[in-house]
Design a protein around this motif. Structure first.
Motif, PDB file in Angstrom:
ATOM      1  N   PRO A 136       0.818  -1.231   0.000  1.00 45.75           N
ATOM      2  CA  PRO A 136       0.000   0.000   0.000  1.00 45.75           C
ATOM      3  C   PRO A 136       0.842   1.267   0.000  1.00 45.75           C
ATOM      4  CG  PRO A 136      -0.810  -1.587   1.622  1.00 45.75           C
ATOM      5  CD  PRO A 136       0.504  -2.121   1.129  1.00 45.75           C
ATOM      6  N   GLN A 137       0.378   2.239  -0.787  1.00 50.82           N
ATOM      7  CA  GLN A 137       0.939   3.588  -0.777  1.00 50.82           C
ATOM      8  C   GLN A 137      -0.155   4.570  -0.361  1.00 50.82           C
ATOM      9  OE1 GLN A 137       3.363   4.941  -4.060  1.00 50.82           O
ATOM     10  NE2 GLN A 137       3.785   2.847  -4.740  1.00 50.82           N
ATOM     11  N   SER A 138       0.271   5.717   0.128  1.00 50.66           N
ATOM     12  CA  SER A 138      -0.667   6.744   0.587  1.00 50.66           C
ATOM     13  C   SER A 138      -0.316   8.083  -0.029  1.00 50.66           C
ATOM     14  CB  SER A 138      -0.647   6.854   2.120  1.00 50.66           C
ATOM     15  OG  SER A 138      -1.020   5.632   2.721  1.00 50.66           O
ATOM     16  N   ASP A 139      -1.337   8.939  -0.105  1.00 56.77           N
ATOM     17  CA  ASP A 139      -1.121  10.334  -0.479  1.00 56.77           C
ATOM     18  C   ASP A 139      -1.796  11.208   0.570  1.00 56.77           C
ATOM     19  OD1 ASP A 139      -3.831  10.165  -1.011  1.00 56.77           O
ATOM     20  OD2 ASP A 139      -3.585  10.145  -3.196  1.00 56.77           O
ATOM     21  N   GLY A 161      -4.949   9.867   2.064  1.00 55.37           N
ATOM     22  CA  GLY A 161      -4.940   8.582   2.744  1.00 55.37           C
ATOM     23  C   GLY A 161      -4.433   7.471   1.852  1.00 55.37           C
ATOM     24  N   ARG A 162      -4.790   6.241   2.188  1.00 57.10           N
ATOM     25  CA  ARG A 162      -4.313   5.081   1.446  1.00 57.10           C
ATOM     26  C   ARG A 162      -4.879   5.089   0.032  1.00 57.10           C
ATOM     27  NH1 ARG A 162      -4.643  -1.362   3.179  1.00 57.10           N
ATOM     28  NH2 ARG A 162      -4.608  -2.209   1.049  1.00 57.10           N
ATOM     29  N   ILE A 163      -4.013   4.821  -0.951  1.00 60.88           N
ATOM     30  CA  ILE A 163      -4.428   4.781  -2.349  1.00 60.88           C
ATOM     31  C   ILE A 163      -4.937   3.376  -2.660  1.00 60.88           C
ATOM     32  CG2 ILE A 163      -3.699   5.122  -4.733  1.00 60.88           C
ATOM     33  CD1 ILE A 163      -1.344   6.785  -3.649  1.00 60.88           C
TER      34      ILE A 163
END
Length: 396
Positions: free
Chosen positions: A114-117, A120-122
């Protein structure tokens, strides 16, 4: 190959022919040194967004934009698209058919970590492929099913081509938090949709290398507790070889390993009869970092050359023993009638001292380092089965 472009690390530019085949070279050189070579893949990773302008026209991201996805800083092929499975398996089949590899190995990346911006979580952008699938499952279950289908297919199709090429996977070291009790960390089952325990219990692999990249004394990711849990889950008796984090030795981070951690983990692994091996990650930090400090620390634990344990569920029949002929310091190995040997395992006594050699099966004439007094040889087949021994002694 015709399916994918040359890697940029070979020439500085993706798609540029370096003038040689690096995998063929690596296989040849490994076999000359008595080493198996397992081709290592990440099935669905396509690259990083910062590299998108550097990709060759024949790269999958350019050729199949309909099934490629941008996820945060990464480029991916959508595991929910049947065409992606077909493409990846065409690459796998090409590797297995064209190269004399000993195994095919998939890394821990199936869906992205998981990646976030700022919001929040993408979420992985697969709404369209999920809708087209017509699945009645919840999307998380559908994603896990996609990975399961690929893992089972990879195992099946590799063995259809070459029944004794080993298939391995190195998943994230924690299946789910709380397994075993007290273990905490990323939930790979829900975060990257990897049901690695299922793959092991279903027998969709020949060996599992759980990435146990934590210290023996880690309070919530205990190396001993996790290794014992994985071994207990191995109900079909496949090979479970823990992955050890050589890259963490004195790396300057809060979780850095001491110089004794990897040798201690090897000793602990050897105390468990069901764990007949381990894997160090990675080569550079093992052999080169700090002047090869990790390699030096484990060298005393590897005095005698060994071969991997047999994969008897692939082939349980031993090859015929060889015959040995010695003229001076020249040893000639005459293969027995029947299954060809993949390796020769030789024990040699010269001047009262024993040594061990592992030699690729195509080599049948060997020059020894001295006048032999005693020789013991086994033929080893592709699945690791050993023949009965053949012996030779110098005349009295």
């Amino acid at each position: 190959s015709a399916l994918e472009p040359w890697g940029a690390m070979l020439s500085g530019q993706q798609g540029t022919d370096p003038g040689y085949d690096p995998l063929a070279f690596a296989v040849e050189q490994a076999h000359l040194r008595g080493l198996e070579l397992h081709a290592w893949i990440n099935p669905f990773r396509a690259g990083n967004t910062k590299d998108s302008t550097l990709l060759a026209p024949t790269h999958s991201f350019n050729m199949r934009r309909d099934v490629a996805r941008v996820y945060g800083s990464q480029l991916w092929l959508d595991p929910g698209e049947p065409a992606v499975h077909d493409h990846v398996m065409s690459v796998v089949r090409d590797i297995v058919q064209r190269y004399d590899i000993d195994g095919l190995h998939a890394d821990d990346y199936f869906y992205p970590y998981p990646q976030s911006d700022a919001a929040g979580r993408i979420d992985f952008p697969d709404s369209a492929s999920f809708a087209r699938s017509g699945s009645v499952l919840a999307r998380d279950d559908w994603r896990r099913q996609n990975v399961d289908r690929f893992v089972a297919r990879m195992y099946r199709e590799v063995h259809e081509l070459k029944p004794t090429v080993k298939v391995g996977i190195s998943p994230f070291g924690i299946w789910r938090p709380g397994n075993p009790p007290g273990v905490a960390g990323l939930d790979a089952y829900t975060a990257i949709y990897a049901d690695s325990r299922k793959w092991l219990r279903e027998g969709w692999l020949d060996y599992l290398v759980p990435q146990l990249y934590w210290a023996i004394g880690a309070p919530q990711q205990s190396f001993p507790a996790l290794l014992d849990w994985w071994l207990a889950e191995n109900i079909l008796g496949r090979h479970v070889w823990p992955g050890l984090a050589s890259y963490k030795v004195n790396d300057g981070t809060p979780g850095a390993f001491s110089s004794s951690e990897i040798p201690d983990q090897i000793r602990f692994t050897r105390s468990r009869p069901a764990a007949r091996g381990f894997v160090l990650y990675n080569t550079t930090t093992t052999l080169r970092k700090n002047g090869g400090a990790v390699a030096a620390s484990v060298k005393p634990l590897h005095v005698i050359r060994a071969i991997p344990p047999a994969f008897t569920w692939l082939d349980a029949l031993a090859p015929p023993p060889p015959m040995l002929a010695v003229t001076g310091r020249t040893l000639t190995i005459v293969p027995g009638e029947g299954e060809a040997a993949r390796w020769w395992h030789l024990r040699i006594r010269i001047a009262g001292r024993w040594s061990t050699l592992v030699i690729f099966g195509t080599r049948q004439v060997i020059t020894l380092d001295g006048d032999p007094e005693r020789l013991i040889a086994h033929a080893i087949d592709m699945a690791g089965n050993a023949s009965t021994p053949s012996g030779w002694s110098s005349p009295p």
